[in-house]
Design an enzyme around this catalytic site. Structure first.
Site, PDB file in Angstrom:
ATOM      1  N   TYR A  62       0.845  -1.198   0.000  1.00 14.14           N
ATOM      2  CA  TYR A  62       0.000   0.000   0.000  1.00 14.14           C
ATOM      3  C   TYR A  62       0.881   1.250   0.000  1.00 14.14           C
ATOM      4  CZ  TYR A  62      -3.254   3.573   1.646  1.00 14.14           C
ATOM      5  OH  TYR A  62      -3.996   4.723   1.777  1.00 14.14           O
TER       6      TYR A  62
ATOM      7  N   LYS B 224       1.170   4.271  -3.011  1.00 16.07           N
ATOM      8  CA  LYS B 224       0.935   5.696  -2.801  1.00 16.07           C
ATOM      9  C   LYS B 224       2.165   6.531  -3.155  1.00 16.07           C
ATOM     10  CE  LYS B 224      -3.330   5.322  -1.674  1.00 16.07           C
ATOM     11  NZ  LYS B 224      -4.383   5.890  -2.565  1.00 16.07           N
TER      12      LYS B 224
END
Length: 215
Positions: free
Chosen positions: A83, A87
């Site tokens: 994750y 990002k």
């Protein structure tokens, strides 16, 4: 679509994102799930940009793109490595767009929210417990004793996440800003992070965050 094509598009808020897959220590991350996460978080945003940029080029009213990254690019969360990586990729995408679109008058900025009470963060204590349930026995044996207290601490902190309206209100105010900054942190839990990063060396900031994670 035809109406938008006639008038152009002034604002694109790009908010694709999932988090509850490909979790756990990097050593044991499921690569198929990691690819699935990148399909949504990175390539999902890329596809939206490619689809709507022609309409932004037609706008005559300070068109802008707001891509949702995450506060995780400032404070990468343990056991959420893929994750975090996705990002960072959104930040790279947005940084590139600023250079490519500057001569067209199209602005682009990254939004770096803190934790927000959404479906993605619902039942955080259960979500953080699932991190370890999905790991192999070998990974659990190596990492769980050291890192589970950290993931449980993160789950507890998510119980006090920002209300969605607080975040959307901050983001929508950016539609009135004449000249966007490269990135904006939104949410009470991350608002002071840029100041701390400005005052501290990178290593000192990392030590501070490590203490908060009980590392």
């Amino acid at each position: 679509a035809q109406a938008l094509g006639d008038a152009g598009l002034d604002l694109l808020i790009n908010n694709a994102g999932i988090a509850d897959i490909a979790t756990g220590p990097i050593e044991g991350v499921d690569l198929a799930q990691a690819r699935q996460l990148f399909e949504v978080n990175v390539f999902g945003q890329l596809r939206v940009i490619q689809a709507f940029l022609p309409l932004l080029h037609q706008s005559r009213h300070s068109p802008r793109i707001l891509n949702f990254a995450s506060g995780a690019v400032r404070v990468p969360m343990p056991c959420a490595g893929t994750y975090n990586m996705s990002k960072y990729a959104v930040e790279g995408l947005t940084n590139t767009l600023r250079y490519e679109l500057a001569k067209f008058g199209i602005q682009a900025a990254s939004i770096e929210p803190g934790a927000v009470k959404t479906h993605m963060t619902a039942d955080p204590l259960r979500s953080t417990a699932r991190i370890w349930e999905r790991c192999s026995g070998k990974i659990r044996a190596r990492y769980e004793g050291k890192l589970r207290p950290i993931t449980e601490h993160l789950g507890q902190s998510l119980l006090n996440a920002n209300d969605p309206d607080e975040v959307t209100d901050e983001v929508l105010r950016l539609t009135e800003v004449a000249h966007l900054k490269p990135r904006y942190m939104v949410g009470r839990d991350v608002r002071l992070v840029p100041l701390m990063q400005a005052l501290l060396s990178e290593r000192a900031f990392e030590r501070l965050i490590a203490r908060q994670f009980h590392i």
